[in-house]
Design an enzyme around this catalytic site. Structure first.
Site, PDB file in Angstrom:
ATOM      1  N   ARG A  19      -3.620   7.022  11.978  1.00  0.00           N
ATOM      2  CA  ARG A  19      -5.257   6.861  11.940  1.00  0.00           C
ATOM      3  C   ARG A  19      -5.304   7.667  12.978  1.00  0.00           C
ATOM      4  O   ARG A  19      -4.931   8.202  14.473  1.00  0.00           O
ATOM      5  CB  ARG A  19      -5.613   5.537  12.537  1.00  0.00           C
ATOM      6  N   ARG A  32       0.686  -1.309  -0.455  1.00  0.00           N
ATOM      7  CA  ARG A  32       0.259   0.597  -0.030  1.00  0.00           C
ATOM      8  C   ARG A  32       0.903   0.902   0.235  1.00  0.00           C
ATOM      9  O   ARG A  32       1.496   1.262   0.653  1.00  0.00           O
ATOM     10  CB  ARG A  32      -1.217   0.005   1.430  1.00  0.00           C
ATOM     11  N   ASP A  75      -9.376   2.525  14.575  1.00  0.00           N
ATOM     12  CA  ASP A  75      -8.875   3.059  13.804  1.00  0.00           C
ATOM     13  C   ASP A  75      -8.384   2.504  12.471  1.00  0.00           C
ATOM     14  O   ASP A  75      -7.128   2.216  11.718  1.00  0.00           O
ATOM     15  CB  ASP A  75      -7.737   1.225  14.268  1.00  0.00           C
TER      16      ASP A  75
HETATM   17  P1  AMP Z   1      -8.790  -4.252  10.421  1.00  0.00           P
HETATM   18  O1  AMP Z   1     -10.184  -5.697  11.349  1.00  0.00           O
HETATM   19  O2  AMP Z   1      -8.546  -5.389   9.535  1.00  0.00           O
HETATM   20  O3  AMP Z   1      -9.162  -3.095  10.268  1.00  0.00           O
HETATM   21  O4  AMP Z   1      -7.491  -5.157  11.889  1.00  0.00           O
HETATM   22  C1  AMP Z   1      -8.127  -4.594  13.045  1.00  0.00           C
HETATM   23  C2  AMP Z   1      -6.596  -5.118  13.762  1.00  0.00           C
HETATM   24  O5  AMP Z   1      -6.335  -6.677  13.944  1.00  0.00           O
HETATM   25  C3  AMP Z   1      -5.428  -4.697  13.196  1.00  0.00           C
HETATM   26  O6  AMP Z   1      -4.471  -4.233  14.662  1.00  0.00           O
HETATM   27  C4  AMP Z   1      -4.979  -5.860  12.433  1.00  0.00           C
HETATM   28  O7  AMP Z   1      -3.581  -5.633  12.175  1.00  0.00           O
HETATM   29  C5  AMP Z   1      -5.474  -7.033  12.681  1.00  0.00           C
HETATM   30  N1  AMP Z   1      -5.510  -7.657  12.230  1.00  0.00           N
HETATM   31  C6  AMP Z   1      -6.097  -8.432  11.653  1.00  0.00           C
HETATM   32  N2  AMP Z   1      -5.641  -9.454  11.105  1.00  0.00           N
HETATM   33  C7  AMP Z   1      -4.910  -9.578  11.128  1.00  0.00           C
HETATM   34  C8  AMP Z   1      -3.891 -11.589  11.059  1.00  0.00           C
HETATM   35  N3  AMP Z   1      -4.235 -12.113  10.200  1.00  0.00           N
HETATM   36  N4  AMP Z   1      -2.532 -11.019  12.183  1.00  0.00           N
HETATM   37  C9  AMP Z   1      -2.568 -10.140  12.654  1.00  0.00           C
HETATM   38  N5  AMP Z   1      -3.195  -9.203  13.283  1.00  0.00           N
HETATM   39  C10 AMP Z   1      -4.724  -8.792  12.484  1.00  0.00           C
HETATM   40 MG    MG Z   2      -7.465  -1.667  10.454  1.00  0.00          MG
END
Ligand code: AMP
Ligand code: MG
Length: 492
Positions: free
Chosen positions: A183, A176, A258
């Protein structure tokens, strides 16, 4: 133009923040990575020639195998409110910031997503599946094509490494590109630590909102004055962003704090969706059982998220009343941007008294008949001359659509403008192509077979979504029946 990654001038200003803001660490590379697609348009933003995309270094860096020469690789910490509840510390759980490149038009940060575990991974595996990575890769470019502020994507690298979700899928890494990945949640994380909060504020203001300090008197400015101007600017950008989402029929899906960019960009594409059939309370995220992030909830959620940002700024000792009066600008900025967009979409010269009424009835018409958002708007331009193709989008009650069209034609007569001028205005605001779920799904299925052709086709169309391309009518049509059975969720 630079022909090789190693010749890029790379820095990392974020790494200049105190060490508590991040953890330095290397990505975990994918096994036998393949460059499925690289984006020459985004490469050009960085000053990279198309030739640089062929360089073996390119795959090494964007599969996580090699550092970006001159960069400092790190994962950043942040916190946030998820679905309205304070979630505490989150952070880059599967992303690595590689560094920042001074492009011809300004600095761009490069970040891998899906590049392995970090101290902020919590229970996650640090990976991203091909499916969600294709969706993210396409979405930034689709939004940019529509003129909506967004992060972008440079490269999509895939591998056969298994990733365990509801089923076994395969891993991918998207690179990206954004001026910053800070954020609202980055500020929330430090609400209890004024020194860190101040360091982050100064970093963000100096780099991205210098006018806020200048207007407050430059170096000698009182902090409260800078903070209030900064909040005003973020409120403004966020309100205008959400106005753009509403009028594109775009639903973000996970507007947690976030996932809210401090620069007012669309960020963190997960279970997003462009609406097919219009429904005011359309929920694009299958995991959002309460509809917190439904289409019609997005403006008020954005406002709520700004309150969370402002609450974090209280940590600097700023008067609550003063912050609140900045937050109260949201509604007027939103409405002005929203009406401005709709003025163009409806082909009006000005927003007049009564236009809110006409618009409300338009939304009602679309909603009750589940008319296609994109096709209905696009057909409106020529509806006064060609009623039949327009009415074809309103099969449930053509009489209601006809009656609304009569009022609309009357309203146009008030402007008394030449049709050609009005149609040009409308066709520049009502896209032919949007990234519908089923189109993304077609690209995902092909990508799973190693075929990036569909990604290339979609990028070509979505880059210039207001211009119809002969031979691509299928991409500008209502979705097939199976599209309504597609479910997108937080699983990624
Ligand atoms: P998101 O809902 O994708 O915005 O993610 C929310 C949080 O979960 C963020 O801190 C992401 O980095 C973490 N996160 C989401 N998926 C994963 C994954 N597969 N492994 C590690 N962290 C994750
Ligand atoms: Mg996120």
């Amino acid at each position: 133009m630079i022909d090789a990654i190693r010749d890029l001038k790379v820095a990392n200003s974020f790494a200049g923040l105190p060490p508590a803001f991040y953890t330095r660490l290397a990505p975990q590379p994918l096994n036998q990575p393949r460059l499925l697609h690289a984006n020459p348009e985004v490469a050009a933003l960085l000053g990279l020639s198309p030739q640089a995309l062929q360089d073996p270094d390119f795959l090494d860096v964007f599969s996580g195998a090699a550092a970006l020469p001159g960069g400092e690789t790190l994962a950043a910490v942040y916190s946030g409110h998820q679905f309205g509840v304070w979630a505490g510390q989150l952070g880059d759980g599967r992303a690595h910031l590689l560094g920042e490149v001074a492009g011809p038009a300004g600095p761009w940060e490069l970040q891998l997503k899906g590049s392995g575990r970090t101290p902020y991974s919590r229970m996650g595996d640090g990976r991203a599946v091909l499916r969600s990575s294709v969706r993210e890769y396409l979405a930034g470019e689709a939004m940019a094509g529509l003129g909506i502020p967004t992060t972008r994507a440079l490269a999509l690298v895939v591998s056969d490494d298994p990733v365990y979700r509801e089923t076994v899928e395969t891993a991918a890494i998207v690179t990206r590109v954004s001026p910053s990945f800070v954020r609202f949640g980055s500020f929330e994380h430090w609400s209890g630590s004024p020194e860190h909060l101040r360091a982050l504020l100064n970093y963000v203001v100096d780099r991205f909102y210098p006018e806020c300090r200048d207007a407050a008197g430059g170096e000698a400015a009182a902090e409260q004055d800078v903070v209030l101007r900064f909040l005003r600017a973020v409120v403004g950008r966020t309100a205008r962003l959400v106005a753009d989402w509403q009028t594109a029929g775009f639903c973000h899906g996970v507007m947690n704090t976030d996932n809210m960019s401090i620069l007012g960009l669309t960020i963190d594409y997960g279970p997003y969706g462009f609406m097919d059939a219009f429904q005011v309370n359309h929920i694009c995220n299958h995991s959002d059982t309460q509809g917190r992030y439904a289409w019609n909830a997005q403006p008020s959620v954005a406002n709520w998220n700004l309150y969370r940002l402002a609450s974090a700024l209280l940590g600097l000792g700023i008067a609550a009343d003063a912050l609140k009066s900045e937050l109260e600008q949201f509604e007027s900025v939103f409405l002005q941007a929203y009406r401005g967009n709709l003025r163009n979409k409806l082909g009006l010269m000005r927003w007049e008294d009564g236009d809110d009424n006409l618009l409300d009835d338009w939304w009602r018409l679309l909603h009750t008949q589940r008319a296609d958002f994109t096709l209905s708007f696009r057909a409106l331009a020529t509806a006064p001359q060609q009623r039949t193709p327009f009415l074809a989008h309103f099969t449930a009650d053509q009489e209601a659509a006809n009656a609304w069209l009569d009022r609309y034609i009357e309203r146009l007569a008030q402007d008394g403008r030449a049709d050609g001028e009005r149609i040009a205005q409308m066709n520049g605001a009502n896209p032919v192509y949007v990234l519908r779920n089923h189109l993304a799904e077609g690209a995902i299925r092909a990508a799973a077979q190693g075929d990036a052709g569909e990604i290339g086709t979609l990028l070509r169309l979505l880059r210039d979504p207001y211009t119809a391309q002969p031979g691509f009518e299928a991409y500008a049509s209502a979705p097939p029946d199976w599209a309504s059975r597609l479910e997108v969720s937080c699983s990624s």
